[in-house]
Design a protein around this motif. Structure first.
Motif, PDB file in Angstrom:
ATOM      1  N   SER A 242       0.824  -1.208   0.000  1.00 13.61           N
ATOM      2  CA  SER A 242       0.000   0.000   0.000  1.00 13.61           C
ATOM      3  C   SER A 242       0.856   1.255   0.000  1.00 13.61           C
ATOM      4  O   SER A 242       0.606   2.195  -0.761  1.00 13.61           O
ATOM      5  CB  SER A 242      -0.920  -0.002   1.221  1.00 13.61           C
ATOM      6  OG  SER A 242      -1.740  -1.154   1.225  1.00 13.61           O
ATOM      7  N   GLN A 246       1.074   4.127  -3.051  1.00 11.03           N
ATOM      8  CA  GLN A 246       0.800   5.539  -2.810  1.00 11.03           C
ATOM      9  C   GLN A 246       2.009   6.408  -3.143  1.00 11.03           C
ATOM     10  O   GLN A 246       1.868   7.508  -3.670  1.00 11.03           O
ATOM     11  CB  GLN A 246       0.380   5.730  -1.352  1.00 11.03           C
ATOM     12  CG  GLN A 246      -0.960   5.083  -1.039  1.00 11.03           C
ATOM     13  CD  GLN A 246      -1.264   5.042   0.448  1.00 11.03           C
ATOM     14  OE1 GLN A 246      -0.367   5.131   1.282  1.00 11.03           O
ATOM     15  NE2 GLN A 246      -2.530   4.879   0.797  1.00 11.03           N
ATOM     16  N   SER A 249       2.531   6.510  -7.102  1.00 13.76           N
ATOM     17  CA  SER A 249       1.462   7.131  -7.903  1.00 13.76           C
ATOM     18  C   SER A 249       1.901   8.379  -8.665  1.00 13.76           C
ATOM     19  O   SER A 249       1.769   8.441  -9.894  1.00 13.76           O
ATOM     20  CB  SER A 249       0.263   7.476  -7.017  1.00 13.76           C
ATOM     21  OG  SER A 249      -0.469   6.335  -6.703  1.00 13.76           O
ATOM     22  N   PHE A 414      -6.202   7.521  -2.905  1.00  6.14           N
ATOM     23  CA  PHE A 414      -5.047   6.987  -2.177  1.00  6.14           C
ATOM     24  C   PHE A 414      -5.482   5.965  -1.129  1.00  6.14           C
ATOM     25  O   PHE A 414      -4.792   4.967  -0.902  1.00  6.14           O
ATOM     26  CB  PHE A 414      -4.268   8.137  -1.521  1.00  6.14           C
ATOM     27  CG  PHE A 414      -3.422   8.907  -2.492  1.00  6.14           C
ATOM     28  CD1 PHE A 414      -2.185   8.435  -2.885  1.00  6.14           C
ATOM     29  CD2 PHE A 414      -3.866  10.103  -3.031  1.00  6.14           C
ATOM     30  CE1 PHE A 414      -1.390   9.130  -3.794  1.00  6.14           C
ATOM     31  CE2 PHE A 414      -3.088  10.813  -3.938  1.00  6.14           C
ATOM     32  CZ  PHE A 414      -1.845  10.323  -4.318  1.00  6.14           C
ATOM     33  N   SER A 418      -4.859   1.206  -0.701  1.00  6.41           N
ATOM     34  CA  SER A 418      -4.514   0.381   0.454  1.00  6.41           C
ATOM     35  C   SER A 418      -5.694  -0.441   0.969  1.00  6.41           C
ATOM     36  O   SER A 418      -5.551  -1.170   1.948  1.00  6.41           O
ATOM     37  CB  SER A 418      -3.963   1.258   1.586  1.00  6.41           C
ATOM     38  OG  SER A 418      -4.929   2.199   2.007  1.00  6.41           O
TER      39      SER A 418
END
Length: 427
Positions: A242, A246, A249, A414, A418
């Motif tokens: 996760s 993030q 990205s 975002f 996750s």
């Protein structure tokens, strides 16, 4: 992590979904293997030979050529709002399909989508909704001219500040061009090719895949980002997975155009796609910039910086526009019993406050996203005419029309990267 089961029966992983290099043509190849179309065109459980119709297809020959050998039921229903196409289709009937449809999505006459479509046609009766509006054309043309002018000014003045403004208009031009990619063949769809992405490939990966099966295992725009970005919920996600998604990205956003350009020319030279006029369009801007730069390397450097910055802006807008939030359906979530195609479109989308209230923002920020998914060939400036019909139909079928703020979608995108837990996620 490899996702192997779908919430929607029949929409399991396509052949080629997990290939290292995923392109529009690996998607089409996978569809041809599972659709039971026998090198013809499938609509529901019937097979048709549209070869002779391709040249006179009002939407352009390309749509017919690209879809050969696949089940076109979803795009046939969503791209033809009147009965004209349905009345012509029997002339090209060949035989009944020997295998059941791999896609369980429905278009019942009294279901959500068909009910809304009838009302939308009535709402659009006073405009030529088969063609773009003059207002949209003017905005798109001004955006493209401004993007080109600012690019030339940036390299001429060697100004990094102007690069930022050139990139903003370049990203807006690309998003506005997306409006035209959905329509009949037209020159403004080539504005998208200025970004280095391919308008032809987008008709496959965006229209035939993402638009038709959003947030499912068949959504190219979801699985092409894997394993770097993992939007689908999966209990096997770790905290490290996760965090890396993030973190990666913004880097992924900056390289989206370049990544798609690589796939574009790989397809041209190694997947038997002919070099076309549109494949020369990406070279227009850097070649023009050469005449305003002190040397070739400076022109190339400034063009590359504009493309990278524009890619970041385009992707930031696109990935945070409508589809990714913990409260939006993603494959793996528990899905509803009603498999109406229109309901899937809305379950995978949320509209936005403020953005949806301006024609300019709608055109340059993927606005009125739910309506656009239901009516992909209708010009963005005509979509507001259908809002009343949309709200009426949603109320009748018990579908929420609540909107998110842009910040909620950015934050939610975002959070979705996750998300591990499975939800009963539809509106």
């Amino acid at each position: 992590m490899e996702k192997v089961e779908s919430s929607i029966p029949g929409l399991g992983p396509l052949p080629g979904r997990n290939d290292r290099l995923k392109t529009a043509y690996t998607f089409l190849k996978g569809r041809r293997q599972v659709d039971g179309a026998e090198d013809l065109w499938r609509v529901r459980n019937s097979l048709y030979d549209l070869e002779g119709f391709a040249r006179i297809h009002p939407g352009g020959e390309e749509w017919i050529r690209l879809t050969k050998g696949t089940d076109i039921t979803e795009i046939f229903e969503s791209h033809h709002l009147t009965d004209k196409a349905s009345n012509i289709l029997p002339k090209y009937f060949v035989k009944e399909a020997v295998t059941p449809r791999s896609v369980p999505l429905t278009f019942e006459p009294n279901g959500f989508f068909c009910t809304f479509k009838k009302r939308a046609v009535e709402a659009l009766k006073n405009v030529d909704f088969h063609r773009p509006s003059k207002k949209t054309n003017l905005i798109a043309d001004l955006l493209a001219m401004t993007a080109i002018t600012l690019s030339l000014a940036a390299v001429s003045k060697q100004s990094y500040l102007i690069i930022v403004f050139a990139a903003i208009f370049h990203a807006w031009t690309t998003i506005a061009a997306h409006n035209y990619v959905h329509m009949r063949d037209n020159f403004r769809m080539y504005y998208l090719d200025l970004s280095t992405m391919s308008s032809k490939d987008w008709r496959v990966t965006h229209v035939m895949s993402h638009h038709t099966y959003p947030n499912t295992l068949w959504d190219f725009e979801v699985y092409t980002a894997e394993p770097f970005l993992q939007w689908l919920p999966d209990k096997r996600k770790t905290m490290l997975n996760s965090f890396l998604s993030q973190l990666i990205s913004p880097i992924f956003w900056a390289f989206t155009f370049i990544e798609q350009a690589v796939k574009r020319y790989y397809s041209v030279f190694f997947q038997y796609r002919k070099f076309e006029f549109r494949d020369a369009v990406p070279f227009f801007l850097p070649l023009t910039m050469v005449f305003f730069a002190p040397n070739y390397l400076t022109a190339l450097k400034f063009w590359f910086l504009i493309i990278m910055t524009s890619s970041f802006i385009f992707s930031m807008i696109g990935f945070n526009a409508a589809h990714h939030h913990p409260d939006i359906f993603h494959d793996g979530d528990v899905y509803r019993d009603d498999l109406d195609w229109g309901l899937l479109e809305l379950d995978a989308v949320r509209e936005r406050k403020v953005i949806d209230d301006s024609n300019f923002l709608v055109l340059t920020n993927f606005g009125l996203h739910g309506l656009h998914h239901l009516l992909p060939t209708v010009d963005h400036c005509y979509l507001p005419l259908c809002v009343k019909a949309f709200e009426e139909t949603c109320k009748e079928f018990g579908i929420s029309t609540d909107k998110f703020s842009q910040w909620e979608l950015v934050k939610g995108q975002f959070q979705q990267l996750s998300r591990k837990e499975i939800k009963k996620n539809y509106r």
